[in-house]
Design a protein around this motif. Sequence first.
Motif, PDB file in Angstrom:
ATOM      1  N   GLU A  13       0.809  -1.221   0.000  1.00 10.93           N
ATOM      2  CA  GLU A  13       0.000   0.000   0.000  1.00 10.93           C
ATOM      3  C   GLU A  13       0.845   1.276   0.000  1.00 10.93           C
ATOM      4  O   GLU A  13       0.462   2.284   0.600  1.00 10.93           O
ATOM      5  CB  GLU A  13      -0.988  -0.019   1.175  1.00 10.93           C
ATOM      6  N   GLY A  14       1.989   1.224  -0.652  1.00 13.85           N
ATOM      7  CA  GLY A  14       2.826   2.412  -0.759  1.00 13.85           C
ATOM      8  C   GLY A  14       3.559   2.776   0.508  1.00 13.85           C
ATOM      9  O   GLY A  14       4.130   3.872   0.606  1.00 13.85           O
ATOM     10  N   THR A  15       3.605   1.873   1.482  1.00 16.47           N
ATOM     11  CA  THR A  15       4.256   2.181   2.756  1.00 16.47           C
ATOM     12  C   THR A  15       5.716   1.735   2.801  1.00 16.47           C
ATOM     13  O   THR A  15       6.435   2.096   3.740  1.00 16.47           O
ATOM     14  CB  THR A  15       3.519   1.514   3.931  1.00 16.47           C
ATOM     15  N   LEU A  16       6.163   0.948   1.826  1.00 14.60           N
ATOM     16  CA  LEU A  16       7.549   0.461   1.815  1.00 14.60           C
ATOM     17  C   LEU A  16       8.342   0.963   0.613  1.00 14.60           C
ATOM     18  O   LEU A  16       9.571   0.894   0.619  1.00 14.60           O
ATOM     19  CB  LEU A  16       7.573  -1.080   1.809  1.00 14.60           C
ATOM     20  N   GLY A  17       7.682   1.444  -0.414  1.00 16.29           N
ATOM     21  CA  GLY A  17       8.344   1.934  -1.609  1.00 16.29           C
ATOM     22  C   GLY A  17       7.302   2.352  -2.619  1.00 16.29           C
ATOM     23  O   GLY A  17       6.114   2.028  -2.480  1.00 16.29           O
TER      24      GLY A  17
END
Length: 474
Positions: A214-218
């Motif tokens: 969900e776009g939280t790691l890259g």
Amino acid sequence: MNVLLPKAHLLPEFNPRAVPAALLEALAIRFGAQFSKALVVREQHGRDESAFTVPPPAAVVFAQSTQDVSDVVQLAARYKVPVIAFGVGSSLEGHLLAVQGGICIDVSRMAQVLAIDADDLTVTVQPGVTRKQLNEAVKATGLFFPIDPGADASIGGMAATRASGTNAVRYGTMRDNVLALEVVTASGEVIRTGTRAKKSSAGYDLTRLMVGSEGTLGIMTEITVKLYPLPEAVMAATCSFSSLADAVNTTMLIIQLGVPIARCELLDANTVRMVNAHSHLNLPENAMLLMEFHGSPAAVQEQVAIVQDLAADQGGQAFEWASTPEARTRLWTARHNAYFAGIQSRPGCRAITTDTCVPISKLAEAMLDSVLEAEQSALPYFLVGHVGDGNFHMGYLIDPHQPQERELAETLNQQLVRRALALGGTCTGEHGVGLHKMDFLVEETGLGAVAMMRAIKLALDPQNILNPGKIFSM
């Protein structure tokens, strides 16, 4: 309804971090016309299809390349300011909302199909390519990309939320179909994960780690996905049932007997009425299965015969066939517009949507008890399900100016999700966690598993700038 959720569940907490003027100035100099602080642009990028309302991001950058994304992240990291990737804004659980403020990176202009490798059944695209654009680009090769969540979502967004949809029962989800990625990390570094090979035992599976994060790691800037040969024969059918239980039981039998059905969707009578009104159809207003069969002409006919017999045994009637592309498209377009049909049925409403997925043997119990609670509440709702893999969706239609309706919808959602968890299922089959399912993730996986996720997040994003405030709290 006997339990009301605490207010924290109803409106997300908004804790914006200060965005220094120096950062905004640096972005304006670097990106020129690709940078905007206009309120109307910020508001467009500060909402998705969820019912949450949160102040918009401080600015929007329209990225056109991997270098653009990297430069934004590097500048934001220097000032410890959040960045949120944005595709087409079709997510349903508050994934895109700037709950800690920051800069939105719109990747919709990164919409190139970079490489079609028909011999290897793969294609590499930029994140802004939508699923319809992708299938149009590969159509001449005789191949197609099967993941179909309904909305014309971007491939980047679909990978970020581990989307699936109507074809998942046969072709799997994004988890099964993403082979390789190019990713911008929290420091602005560009890395690659995976290859075009069908399998690998080389190190940690970073591709699978990124898919669904969900776009939280890259931030994904290139995605390589699998393609499949277009089936020789395709046939779609609708079948009506006098009760929802009969439709669900038919689905369970189809799957348990191993019929290789490509799509198996369920609409309850309430939803069929809404779809008829919205799409100008005349479908029988009963519980309905909408199915599709792929394969050779002989294989499709065999699948059809088996399913017809199973449905008849469960009281199925009014089989209607759609064998031409135009007729199939009309049926599936109506199904995909079920969400908008629901919204249109109550002008001015918002939808509190949820999804769960349970083992196929528990589908009837999970769905029928949830429908009974919705009926007893008297709150308008719609129900659709990718029931071939045990996944179904409820949409509760609320008046946004009536707080008690929101509380009632959230209570129904809470009961539905906890029922799914008790039956060995998951709090979300395809929507993702976002803001809406954060507490349920703890209930599903346990504190230890969430602590491990948090450790991964801190290792890869120590300043917590990549879409903060989603999936779990820090």
